[in-house]
Motif scaffolding. Structure first.
Motif, PDB file in Angstrom:
ATOM      1  N   VAL A  27       0.761  -1.147   0.027  1.00 11.83           N
ATOM      2  CA  VAL A  27       0.095  -0.141   0.025  1.00 11.83           C
ATOM      3  C   VAL A  27       0.822   1.220  -0.064  1.00 11.83           C
ATOM      4  CG1 VAL A  27      -0.202   0.369   2.561  1.00 11.83           C
ATOM      5  CG2 VAL A  27      -2.358   0.752   0.809  1.00 11.83           C
ATOM      6  N   THR A  33      -2.461  -1.472  -6.537  1.00  6.31           N
ATOM      7  CA  THR A  33      -3.834  -1.325  -6.464  1.00  6.31           C
ATOM      8  C   THR A  33      -4.236  -1.126  -5.005  1.00  6.31           C
ATOM      9  OG1 THR A  33      -3.750  -3.043  -8.463  1.00  6.31           O
ATOM     10  CG2 THR A  33      -5.887  -2.929  -7.340  1.00  6.31           C
ATOM     11  N   SER A  34      -3.589  -1.650  -4.490  1.00  2.00           N
ATOM     12  CA  SER A  34      -4.195  -1.859  -2.767  1.00  2.00           C
ATOM     13  C   SER A  34      -4.361  -0.139  -2.429  1.00  2.00           C
ATOM     14  CB  SER A  34      -3.278  -2.414  -1.973  1.00  2.00           C
ATOM     15  OG  SER A  34      -1.896  -1.927  -2.013  1.00  2.00           O
ATOM     16  N   ARG A  35      -3.463   0.612  -2.930  1.00  2.00           N
ATOM     17  CA  ARG A  35      -3.416   2.254  -2.494  1.00  2.00           C
ATOM     18  C   ARG A  35      -4.722   2.880  -2.780  1.00  2.00           C
ATOM     19  NH1 ARG A  35       0.104   6.996  -2.277  1.00  2.00           N
ATOM     20  NH2 ARG A  35       1.726   5.615  -1.547  1.00  2.00           N
ATOM     21  N   GLY A  36      -5.164   2.509  -4.009  1.00  2.00           N
ATOM     22  CA  GLY A  36      -6.431   2.993  -4.445  1.00  2.00           C
ATOM     23  C   GLY A  36      -7.763   2.314  -3.680  1.00  2.00           C
ATOM     24  N   ILE A  37      -7.623   1.198  -3.324  1.00  2.00           N
ATOM     25  CA  ILE A  37      -8.536   0.770  -2.803  1.00  2.00           C
ATOM     26  C   ILE A  37      -8.863   1.253  -1.421  1.00  2.00           C
ATOM     27  CG2 ILE A  37      -9.628  -1.558  -1.609  1.00  2.00           C
ATOM     28  CD1 ILE A  37      -8.051  -3.122  -3.728  1.00  2.00           C
ATOM     29  N   LEU A  38      -7.399   1.240  -0.812  1.00  2.00           N
ATOM     30  CA  LEU A  38      -7.451   1.944   0.862  1.00  2.00           C
ATOM     31  C   LEU A  38      -8.065   3.313   0.607  1.00  2.00           C
ATOM     32  CD1 LEU A  38      -6.436   1.550   3.473  1.00  2.00           C
ATOM     33  CD2 LEU A  38      -4.414   2.913   2.933  1.00  2.00           C
ATOM     34  N   GLU A  39      -7.952   4.188  -0.438  1.00  2.00           N
ATOM     35  CA  GLU A  39      -8.387   5.619  -0.478  1.00  2.00           C
ATOM     36  C   GLU A  39      -9.922   5.346  -0.655  1.00  2.00           C
ATOM     37  OE1 GLU A  39      -5.902   7.502  -3.562  1.00  2.00           O
ATOM     38  OE2 GLU A  39      -4.141   7.552  -2.034  1.00  2.00           O
ATOM     39  N   HIS A  40     -10.364   4.376  -1.462  1.00  2.00           N
ATOM     40  CA  HIS A  40     -11.889   4.299  -1.450  1.00  2.00           C
ATOM     41  C   HIS A  40     -12.510   3.944  -0.057  1.00  2.00           C
ATOM     42  CE1 HIS A  40     -11.759   2.978  -5.761  1.00  2.00           C
ATOM     43  NE2 HIS A  40     -11.678   4.149  -5.771  1.00  2.00           N
ATOM     44  N   VAL A  41     -11.861   3.008   0.740  1.00  2.00           N
ATOM     45  CA  VAL A  41     -12.682   2.700   1.957  1.00  2.00           C
ATOM     46  C   VAL A  41     -12.175   3.583   3.095  1.00  2.00           C
ATOM     47  CG1 VAL A  41     -12.444   0.305   1.308  1.00  2.00           C
ATOM     48  CG2 VAL A  41     -10.735   1.114   2.861  1.00  2.00           C
ATOM     49  N   THR A  42     -11.154   4.598   2.933  1.00  2.00           N
ATOM     50  CA  THR A  42     -10.831   5.544   4.157  1.00  2.00           C
ATOM     51  C   THR A  42     -10.964   6.834   3.667  1.00  2.00           C
ATOM     52  OG1 THR A  42      -8.446   5.757   3.309  1.00  2.00           O
ATOM     53  CG2 THR A  42      -8.859   3.929   5.053  1.00  2.00           C
ATOM     54  N   ASP A  85     -15.619  -1.848  -6.364  1.00  2.00           N
ATOM     55  CA  ASP A  85     -14.650  -2.639  -5.459  1.00  2.00           C
ATOM     56  C   ASP A  85     -15.366  -3.780  -5.038  1.00  2.00           C
ATOM     57  OD1 ASP A  85     -12.637  -0.895  -6.172  1.00  2.00           O
ATOM     58  OD2 ASP A  85     -12.608   0.079  -4.382  1.00  2.00           O
TER      59      ASP A  85
END
Lengths: 143, 143
Positions: A27, A33-42, A85
């Protein structure tokens, strides 16, 4: 949180080790990819939308009232990213006007549990944080 | 996540019940202090800075290299907000140039543990999320 990141793609000569490394998300790497997912969820509203849906399914307007301060546009964007996601399920009944309900998927529920844990911690920190801010501002004023 | 929010202050007549309610933070209420704290710790860079510092103290430039993609200005703002909230400790040695090191406070460590737990979950979700995005985009293309 291991490195290297999932990207870029390795050359064929890099062999088995990189094949394995490609599967490790990091991340901290901006391209992962995990960076973008983290930004969606946080992101500003993602956390609150997911935590609200942990209480049960919501229709759009009810969710908007629950997440105090979110605009219609931002909530729609937030829900769309979370649906894409795979964390949120959108169910539209074919009525006029359409009745749309949002709920958590299985992985969305697991994620929301972690976010609620985080939120409860933050809520419990309010007195300590308020005291820390007072100390910080007083020290700055003296400096 | 209970309501009502910590603010506004109750009048004296409101008595014991509101005295108690004042202590309950509600992150869903936009005026609640906890909402602002949550935004600092889950903001675009707050999560990554805290998770990095969970690995040990960092000097500013080393932290900036670790949190790939953050600008000097954004990292400085992020660290200042986290220091003011009492999650990050800033130690400046009186050298020329000053050597500044950042580390987690006790509450920062507890917070960072929760964030690392969240990050590990998100990193593990990468294959599922990638598959979900493919399905979503394919369904949109058919619609």
């Amino acid at each position: 949180m291991a490195s290297p990141a999932t990207s870029p793609a390795p050359s064929e000569e890099d062999g088995a080790e990189l094949e394995h490394d490609r599967l490790i998300a990091d991340v901290f790497a901006r391209a992962c990819t995990s960076r973008g997912i983290l930004e969606h969820v946080t992101g500003r509203w993602g956390t609150l939308a997911l935590a609200a849906l942990a209480e049960g399914p919501f229709r759009f307007n009810a969710l908007r009232r629950k997440v105090d301060g979110v605009s219609e546009k931002m909530l729609a964007q937030t829900l769309q990213a979370l649906e894409r996601d795979g964390f949120v399920h959108r169910e539209a009944e074919p009525t006029i006007p359409p009745r749309v309900e949002y709920s958590l998927t299985l992985s969305g529920r697991a994620l929301a549990e972690k976010l609620r844990d985080l939120i409860e911690f933050v809520e419990a920190q309010v007195p300590d944080v308020t005291a820390a801010r007072t100390r910080y501002d007083a020290a700055k004023a003296r400096a």
